[in-house]
Design a protein around this motif. Structure first.
Motif, PDB file in Angstrom:
ATOM      1  N   GLU A   1       0.841  -1.186   0.000  1.00 15.60           N
ATOM      2  CA  GLU A   1       0.000   0.000   0.000  1.00 15.60           C
ATOM      3  C   GLU A   1       0.880   1.241   0.000  1.00 15.60           C
ATOM      4  OE1 GLU A   1      -2.852  -0.023   3.102  1.00 15.60           O
ATOM      5  OE2 GLU A   1      -3.742  -1.945   2.526  1.00 15.60           O
ATOM      6  N   SER A   2       0.541   2.201  -0.835  1.00 18.60           N
ATOM      7  CA  SER A   2       1.336   3.426  -0.950  1.00 18.60           C
ATOM      8  C   SER A   2       0.402   4.618  -1.090  1.00 18.60           C
ATOM      9  CB  SER A   2       2.255   3.346  -2.180  1.00 18.60           C
ATOM     10  OG  SER A   2       2.866   4.607  -2.432  1.00 18.60           O
ATOM     11  N   PRO A   3       0.788   5.743  -0.513  1.00 19.63           N
ATOM     12  CA  PRO A   3      -0.029   6.949  -0.685  1.00 19.63           C
ATOM     13  C   PRO A   3       0.141   7.583  -2.064  1.00 19.63           C
ATOM     14  CG  PRO A   3       1.931   7.462   0.604  1.00 19.63           C
ATOM     15  CD  PRO A   3       1.933   5.965   0.389  1.00 19.63           C
ATOM     16  N   TRP A   4       1.079   7.076  -2.857  1.00 23.52           N
ATOM     17  CA  TRP A   4       1.368   7.638  -4.171  1.00 23.52           C
ATOM     18  C   TRP A   4       0.696   6.813  -5.261  1.00 23.52           C
ATOM     19  CZ3 TRP A   4       3.781  12.254  -4.032  1.00 23.52           C
ATOM     20  CH2 TRP A   4       4.488  12.574  -2.873  1.00 23.52           C
ATOM     21  N   CYS A  58       7.315  16.258 -10.148  1.00 23.21           N
ATOM     22  CA  CYS A  58       8.159  16.171  -8.955  1.00 23.21           C
ATOM     23  C   CYS A  58       7.536  16.974  -7.806  1.00 23.21           C
ATOM     24  CB  CYS A  58       9.546  16.699  -9.280  1.00 23.21           C
ATOM     25  SG  CYS A  58      10.631  16.864  -7.841  1.00 23.21           S
ATOM     26  N   ASP A  59       7.228  16.307  -6.704  1.00 16.77           N
ATOM     27  CA  ASP A  59       6.612  17.010  -5.576  1.00 16.77           C
ATOM     28  C   ASP A  59       7.614  17.898  -4.844  1.00 16.77           C
ATOM     29  OD1 ASP A  59       4.353  17.611  -3.962  1.00 16.77           O
ATOM     30  OD2 ASP A  59       5.109  16.282  -2.397  1.00 16.77           O
ATOM     31  N   ILE A  60       8.889  17.531  -4.876  1.00 14.64           N
ATOM     32  CA  ILE A  60       9.902  18.401  -4.262  1.00 14.64           C
ATOM     33  C   ILE A  60       9.942  19.734  -4.998  1.00 14.64           C
ATOM     34  CG2 ILE A  60      12.382  18.736  -3.897  1.00 14.64           C
ATOM     35  CD1 ILE A  60      12.617  15.772  -3.312  1.00 14.64           C
ATOM     36  N   SER A  61       9.963  19.664  -6.325  1.00 16.79           N
ATOM     37  CA  SER A  61       9.974  20.901  -7.117  1.00 16.79           C
ATOM     38  C   SER A  61       8.670  21.676  -6.946  1.00 16.79           C
ATOM     39  CB  SER A  61      10.185  20.572  -8.600  1.00 16.79           C
ATOM     40  OG  SER A  61      11.464  20.020  -8.813  1.00 16.79           O
ATOM     41  N   ALA A  62       7.539  20.955  -6.859  1.00 18.56           N
ATOM     42  CA  ALA A  62       6.260  21.627  -6.626  1.00 18.56           C
ATOM     43  C   ALA A  62       6.307  22.395  -5.308  1.00 18.56           C
ATOM     44  CB  ALA A  62       5.123  20.613  -6.613  1.00 18.56           C
ATOM     45  N   GLY A  63       6.932  21.794  -4.302  1.00 16.08           N
ATOM     46  CA  GLY A  63       7.076  22.480  -3.015  1.00 16.08           C
ATOM     47  C   GLY A  63       7.989  23.681  -3.102  1.00 16.08           C
ATOM     48  N   ASN A  64       9.082  23.548  -3.844  1.00  7.77           N
ATOM     49  CA  ASN A  64      10.010  24.677  -4.002  1.00  7.77           C
ATOM     50  C   ASN A  64       9.331  25.842  -4.728  1.00  7.77           C
ATOM     51  OD1 ASN A  64      12.063  23.259  -2.739  1.00  7.77           O
ATOM     52  ND2 ASN A  64      12.949  22.501  -4.643  1.00  7.77           N
ATOM     53  N   TRP A  65       8.591  25.519  -5.787  1.00  4.76           N
ATOM     54  CA  TRP A  65       7.868  26.574  -6.498  1.00  4.76           C
ATOM     55  C   TRP A  65       6.796  27.192  -5.617  1.00  4.76           C
ATOM     56  CZ3 TRP A  65       8.709  29.214 -10.833  1.00  4.76           C
ATOM     57  CH2 TRP A  65       9.683  28.726 -11.715  1.00  4.76           C
ATOM     58  N   SER A  66       6.178  26.391  -4.776  1.00  3.50           N
ATOM     59  CA  SER A  66       5.146  26.900  -3.875  1.00  3.50           C
ATOM     60  C   SER A  66       5.739  27.912  -2.892  1.00  3.50           C
ATOM     61  CB  SER A  66       4.504  25.747  -3.100  1.00  3.50           C
ATOM     62  OG  SER A  66       3.857  24.851  -3.975  1.00  3.50           O
ATOM     63  N   ARG A  67       6.894  27.599  -2.342  1.00  2.00           N
ATOM     64  CA  ARG A  67       7.550  28.539  -1.428  1.00  2.00           C
ATOM     65  C   ARG A  67       7.934  29.823  -2.150  1.00  2.00           C
ATOM     66  NH1 ARG A  67       9.308  23.622   0.685  1.00  2.00           N
ATOM     67  NH2 ARG A  67      11.075  23.505  -0.726  1.00  2.00           N
ATOM     68  N   ARG A  68       8.387  29.672  -3.363  1.00  2.00           N
ATOM     69  CA  ARG A  68       8.780  30.838  -4.159  1.00  2.00           C
ATOM     70  C   ARG A  68       7.580  31.750  -4.427  1.00  2.00           C
ATOM     71  NH1 ARG A  68      12.339  29.994  -9.628  1.00  2.00           N
ATOM     72  NH2 ARG A  68      12.360  32.128 -10.447  1.00  2.00           N
ATOM     73  N   MET A  69       6.466  31.138  -4.838  1.00  2.00           N
ATOM     74  CA  MET A  69       5.272  31.923  -5.146  1.00  2.00           C
ATOM     75  C   MET A  69       4.630  32.475  -3.881  1.00  2.00           C
ATOM     76  SD  MET A  69       3.625  29.720  -8.352  1.00  2.00           S
ATOM     77  CE  MET A  69       3.392  28.216  -7.415  1.00  2.00           C
ATOM     78  N   LEU A  89       1.451  13.091  -9.468  1.00  4.46           N
ATOM     79  CA  LEU A  89       2.483  13.585  -8.564  1.00  4.46           C
ATOM     80  C   LEU A  89       3.341  12.409  -8.086  1.00  4.46           C
ATOM     81  CD1 LEU A  89       2.949  16.524  -7.459  1.00  4.46           C
ATOM     82  CD2 LEU A  89       1.876  15.730  -5.336  1.00  4.46           C
ATOM     83  N   VAL A  90       4.666  12.587  -8.106  1.00  5.53           N
ATOM     84  CA  VAL A  90       5.592  11.576  -7.584  1.00  5.53           C
ATOM     85  C   VAL A  90       6.467  12.229  -6.517  1.00  5.53           C
ATOM     86  CG1 VAL A  90       5.635  10.102  -9.634  1.00  5.53           C
ATOM     87  CG2 VAL A  90       7.192  12.056  -9.497  1.00  5.53           C
ATOM     88  N   PRO A  91       7.026  11.445  -5.595  1.00  2.64           N
ATOM     89  CA  PRO A  91       7.795  12.045  -4.491  1.00  2.64           C
ATOM     90  C   PRO A  91       8.905  12.968  -4.959  1.00  2.64           C
ATOM     91  CG  PRO A  91       7.459   9.701  -4.105  1.00  2.64           C
ATOM     92  CD  PRO A  91       6.972   9.987  -5.494  1.00  2.64           C
ATOM     93  N   GLY A 124      11.418  14.001  -8.789  1.00  2.00           N
ATOM     94  CA  GLY A 124      11.715  13.731 -10.193  1.00  2.00           C
ATOM     95  C   GLY A 124      12.721  12.606 -10.337  1.00  2.00           C
ATOM     96  N   ILE A 125      13.654  12.523  -9.396  1.00  2.00           N
ATOM     97  CA  ILE A 125      14.646  11.450  -9.423  1.00  2.00           C
ATOM     98  C   ILE A 125      13.949  10.097  -9.346  1.00  2.00           C
ATOM     99  CG2 ILE A 125      16.570  10.405  -8.175  1.00  2.00           C
ATOM    100  CD1 ILE A 125      17.265  12.998  -9.675  1.00  2.00           C
ATOM    101  N   TYR A 126      12.983   9.988  -8.422  1.00  2.00           N
ATOM    102  CA  TYR A 126      12.219   8.731  -8.325  1.00  2.00           C
ATOM    103  C   TYR A 126      11.537   8.425  -9.658  1.00  2.00           C
ATOM    104  CZ  TYR A 126       8.285   5.648  -7.590  1.00  2.00           C
ATOM    105  OH  TYR A 126       7.376   4.632  -7.740  1.00  2.00           O
ATOM    106  N   GLY A 127      10.865   9.420 -10.228  1.00  2.00           N
ATOM    107  CA  GLY A 127      10.134   9.201 -11.469  1.00  2.00           C
ATOM    108  C   GLY A 127      11.035   8.734 -12.595  1.00  2.00           C
ATOM    109  N   LEU A 128      12.196   9.367 -12.737  1.00  2.00           N
ATOM    110  CA  LEU A 128      13.128   8.996 -13.804  1.00  2.00           C
ATOM    111  C   LEU A 128      13.670   7.585 -13.617  1.00  2.00           C
ATOM    112  CD1 LEU A 128      15.111  12.359 -14.098  1.00  2.00           C
ATOM    113  CD2 LEU A 128      13.594  11.390 -15.837  1.00  2.00           C
ATOM    114  N   ILE A 129      14.055   7.271 -12.386  1.00  2.00           N
ATOM    115  CA  ILE A 129      14.626   5.946 -12.123  1.00  2.00           C
ATOM    116  C   ILE A 129      13.562   4.858 -12.246  1.00  2.00           C
ATOM    117  CG2 ILE A 129      15.679   4.486 -10.347  1.00  2.00           C
ATOM    118  CD1 ILE A 129      17.137   6.993  -9.334  1.00  2.00           C
TER     119      ILE A 129
END
Length: 217
Positions: A33-36, A159-170, A195-197, A199-204
Motif C-alpha cells: 500500500e502506498s499513498p502515491w 516532482c513534488d519536491i519541485s512543486a514544493g520549491n515553487w510553492s515557497r517561491r510563489m 504527482l511523484v515524491p 523527479g529522481i524517483y520518477g526517472l529511475i
C-alpha cells in the motif's frame, strides 16, 4: 538413539526453514500500500516501446516536441499504434510549471516570471501555453501540446519536491503560507498529471519499468 535424535533435529531445522521461506514468499507477493499513485506503471507495462524525458527546464517545450517525434517516427518506421508506444515526461526543477494548470499560471503570474509569451496575445502568458494551443494554431503546434499528447498516451509525472520549491517561491512573492500554496499547486496540476515524491524517483522508476532515457531540453 543418538542418530535418531540427530535426524529429528535436522528434520525440525528443515521444517523451520521451509516455514520462513513460505512466510517470505507471502510477504513478497503481498500488495504494497502506498499513498502515491503508481497506476502509470501498468500503462507502461502494456506498451512495447517506452521512453522517459527529463523536463528539468522549459526550453520552449522541447520535451513535448521530442515525445511527439518519438510517437510519429516509431509509427513511420514500425507501423506502431499509439497503444504500443508510451512516452513519459518527468516535470521537475525549472520545467515543473509546465505541469501547472491555467489557474496557477494566471494567479501567480508564472508567464511573467519565466518570460514565457502567449502567442495569441504576444504578452506574458496568463495561461499554460504548453498544455493547449491557441485557437487557429497549426496542426504541427497542436500536436506538440500536452493535451494532444495525453490523447496519444503520454504519462506526465510531476516532482513534488519541485512543486514544493515553487510553492515557497510563489508564496514568498504573495506573502502567503507555503503549505497553503503547496496544497493549491497539488490541486491544480494539468489534467492527467501524476504527482511523484521526486523527479529522481520518477526517472529511475520509469527506467526500471523498461523506459529508455532521453534529455528533455
Amino acid at each position: 538413539m543418538t542418530r535418531r535424535r540427530e535426524f529429528l533435529a535436522q528434520m525440525g531445522a528443515i521444517a523451520t526453514a521451509m516455514t520462513f521461506d513460505a512466510d517470505e514468499m507471502r510477504a513478497a507477493s503481498a500488495p504494497i500500500e502506498s499513498p502515491w499513485d503508481t497506476s502509470w506503471l501498468n500503462k507502461l507495462a502494456s506498451a512495447q516501446f517506452r521512453v522517459v524525458f527529463n523536463a528539468s527546464e522549459i526550453s520552449d517545450g522541447a520535451a513535448m516536441n521530442y515525445a511527439s517525434t518519438f510517437l510519429d517516427h516509431f509509427r513511420e518506421v514500425h507501423a506502431t499504434r499509439d497503444q504500443q508506444t508510451r512516452p513519459v515526461i518527468v516535470f521537475r526543477r525549472l520545467g515543473t510549471p509546465m505541469a501547472f494548470n491555467d489557474v496557477l499560471w494566471d494567479r501567480f503570474a508564472i508567464g511573467e516570471e519565466l518570460k514565457v509569451e502567449d502567442p495569441a496575445t504576444h504578452a506574458p502568458a496568463k495561461r499554460n501555453v504548453f498544455w493547449k494551443a491557441r485557437s487557429g494554431a497549426s496542426p504541427e503546434i497542436v500536436a506538440t501540446t500536452i493535451e494532444a499528447l495525453n490523447r496519444r498516451g503520454l504519462i506526465s509525472l510531476v516532482c513534488d519536491i519541485s512543486a514544493g520549491n515553487w510553492s515557497r517561491r510563489m508564496a514568498g512573492r504573495m506573502n502567503r503560507s507555503p503549505d497553503e500554496v503547496h496544497a493549491e499547486v497539488r490541486a491544480n496540476l494539468i489534467p492527467g498529471a501524476i504527482l511523484v515524491p521526486s523527479g529522481i524517483y520518477g526517472l529511475i522508476r520509469a527506467q526500471n519499468a523498461g523506459c529508455a532515457f532521453m534529455p528533455g531540453t
